[in-house]
Enzyme design. Structure first.
Site, PDB file in Angstrom:
ATOM      1  CE1 TYR A  22      -3.805   5.469   6.444  1.00 40.68           C
ATOM      2  CE2 TYR A  22      -4.316   4.696   4.226  1.00 40.68           C
ATOM      3  CZ  TYR A  22      -4.738   5.104   5.480  1.00 40.68           C
ATOM      4  OH  TYR A  22      -6.079   5.157   5.782  1.00 40.68           O
ATOM      5  N   GLY A  28     -14.716  -0.689  -5.239  1.00 39.03           N
ATOM      6  CA  GLY A  28     -14.785  -0.672  -3.790  1.00 39.03           C
ATOM      7  C   GLY A  28     -16.202  -0.649  -3.271  1.00 39.03           C
ATOM      8  NE  ARG A  71     -12.983   8.324 -12.166  1.00 37.43           N
ATOM      9  CZ  ARG A  71     -13.945   7.656 -12.745  1.00 37.43           C
ATOM     10  NH1 ARG A  71     -14.922   8.304 -13.346  1.00 37.43           N
ATOM     11  NH2 ARG A  71     -13.935   6.347 -12.769  1.00 37.43           N
ATOM     12  NE  ARG A  90      -5.674   1.086  -4.158  1.00 34.28           N
ATOM     13  CZ  ARG A  90      -6.794   1.451  -3.552  1.00 34.28           C
ATOM     14  NH1 ARG A  90      -6.773   1.766  -2.264  1.00 34.28           N
ATOM     15  NH2 ARG A  90      -7.928   1.524  -4.202  1.00 34.28           N
ATOM     16  N   GLY A 116     -11.330   3.905  -8.544  1.00 36.32           N
ATOM     17  CA  GLY A 116     -11.763   5.248  -8.183  1.00 36.32           C
ATOM     18  C   GLY A 116     -13.039   5.691  -8.858  1.00 36.32           C
ATOM     19  CG  HIS A 151      -2.059   0.935   1.169  1.00 40.56           C
ATOM     20  ND1 HIS A 151      -2.110   2.001   0.302  1.00 40.56           N
ATOM     21  CD2 HIS A 151      -3.226   0.980   1.888  1.00 40.56           C
ATOM     22  CE1 HIS A 151      -3.248   2.657   0.482  1.00 40.56           C
ATOM     23  NE2 HIS A 151      -3.939   2.058   1.438  1.00 40.56           N
TER      24      HIS A 151
END
Length: 389
Positions: free
Chosen positions: A204, A344, A291, A251, A322, A199
């Site tokens: 993060y 998601g 976006r 990612r 997204g 990630h």
């Protein structure tokens, strides 16, 4: 003209018409795809979604049902972010992958997904400064790229006021963080996962190093674009050496400014990382659409092709996520802008999303209020399948 010639021509015309009809009925998202050694039956990926139902950082048995509901034969799933070490914790009840107990708890979850024919990767996370001293060993300050505190920016129901100002990682401590990711990747494979996703997005720890609007380091990990990227690349290399590059994804969110992590030249950052990753021959790169700038955004304009240079530069499988719906996803796959699309919120609310896309069925609406509750059923495994409505 002989009768048999007319019949032959009629057959050819009918065949051509049938082929054209079949081609028009092709749903790009539902075409097969070979991702390295993995044979995927469709292009719809379960995006990594923090669910906050892993009490005391231990994956729970109710996760077996949650993930198996969203598994299809040949489908690709990415787990919710799993913390790589005690210092990597950022929120309550997120799963970990750094202890033997956590590894054992993941095993039946992974086994159920694979029994249904799914391919399952574990997302590895270190939260960095997105944490609180209550989550840290001995109540110490969270570690990060810097000692700069987070601004008052909400994120998925959490407020920056809850986050403790961090402590800057010393240069000599960085190899330990790299090693934490390496061990976590090894643990994930021991738990049965097919691979891992590192990630490096959403504000993060890795993203904190990558972005020039937050990274104020003066050592070899700060300053120029070339200096800000090695932390992420060292992690990739260490994990690749441990479990194999063919089992790794990364990612990224170069265009996003989640949790104060923005960059003055996201195009250059994204392109640099896409090219640099080719050296390691990792399986895929998973990128969040420009976006999706705000974490709470409900509606998005269609994809504008901003990620296409990254897609062309990266030699492995490219995944986008997204705000995609059925139409957007079919468009970007059909036009070759991406190989796979991660969903998601819609996959959360529709455990049978591939089937619904296949028959163009209406979708369940998601309930944002239950995204991060700790209930083992509500907003988790109680979304209905289309056939049961």
């Amino acid at each position: 003209m002989p009768d048999n010639m007319e019949t032959w021509r009629d057959k050819i015309t009918h065949r051509d018409q049938q082929e054209e009809k079949n081609n028009n009925n092709i749903i790009p998202l539902l075409t097969p795809y070979k991702m390295g050694s993995f044979n995927l039956s469709h292009r719809i990926v379960l995006a990594p979604l923090s669910r906050m139902r892993s009490y005391d950082y231990i994956p729970q048995p109710h996760a077996i049902l949650y993930y198996s509901q969203r598994t299809t034969e040949g489908g690709f799933l990415i787990s919710e972010a799993s913390v790589v070490s005690e210092t990597g914790r950022g929120y309550k009840h997120t799963p970990g992958i750094w202890t033997k107990e956590q590894v054992e708890a993941w095993k039946p979850i992974v086994a159920e997904v694979q029994a249904k024919g799914g391919i399952f990767f574990c997302q590895l996370l270190h939260a960095g400064r997105i944490s609180n001293r209550d989550f840290q060993p001995n109540g110490k300050a969270p570690i990060s790229y810097s000692d700069k505190p987070l601004k008052n920016q909400p994120n998925g129901g959490f407020n920056a006021a809850e986050f403790t100002p961090p402590r800057r990682l010393r240069t000599g401590e960085i190899p330990q963080i790299v090693n934490d990711f390496r061990i976590a990747a090894r643990n994930a494979i021991e738990a049965g996962f097919d691979g891992v996703e590192i990630h490096g997005a959403n504000g993060y720890l890795i993203d904190q190093f990558l972005k020039d609007q937050v990274n104020d380091r003066t050592d070899q990990y700060g300053g120029s674009l070339k200096n800000r990227c090695p932390f992420a690349l060292e992690l990739v290399e260490a994990v690749a050496n441990e479990i194999g590059a063919d089992k790794i994804g990364l990612r990224l969110s170069p265009f996003a400014d989640y949790l104060d992590c923005g960059d003055s030249n996201p195009e250059a950052l994204g392109l640099y990382m896409a090219r640099a990753l080719n050296k390691y021959n990792i399986l895929y790169c998973h990128v969040i659409e420009p976006r999706m700038i705000k974490a709470q955004q409900e509606k998005c304009d269609g994809p504008d092709g901003t990620l296409l240079p990254m897609r062309k530069a990266f030699s492995g499988t490219f995944i986008v996520s997204g705000g995609y719906n059925r139409e957007d996803g079919n468009k970007v796959v059909g036009e070759g802008h991406t190989a796979l699309v991660a969903y998601g919120r819609w996959f959360l609310a529709n455990p049978d999303l591939p089937r619904r896309f296949e028959i163009n069925a209406p979708l369940n609406k998601y309930d944002r209020a239950t995204f991060y509750t700790h209930d083992p059923v509500v907003g988790y495994t109680d979304y209905p399948f289309y056939e049961s409505l």
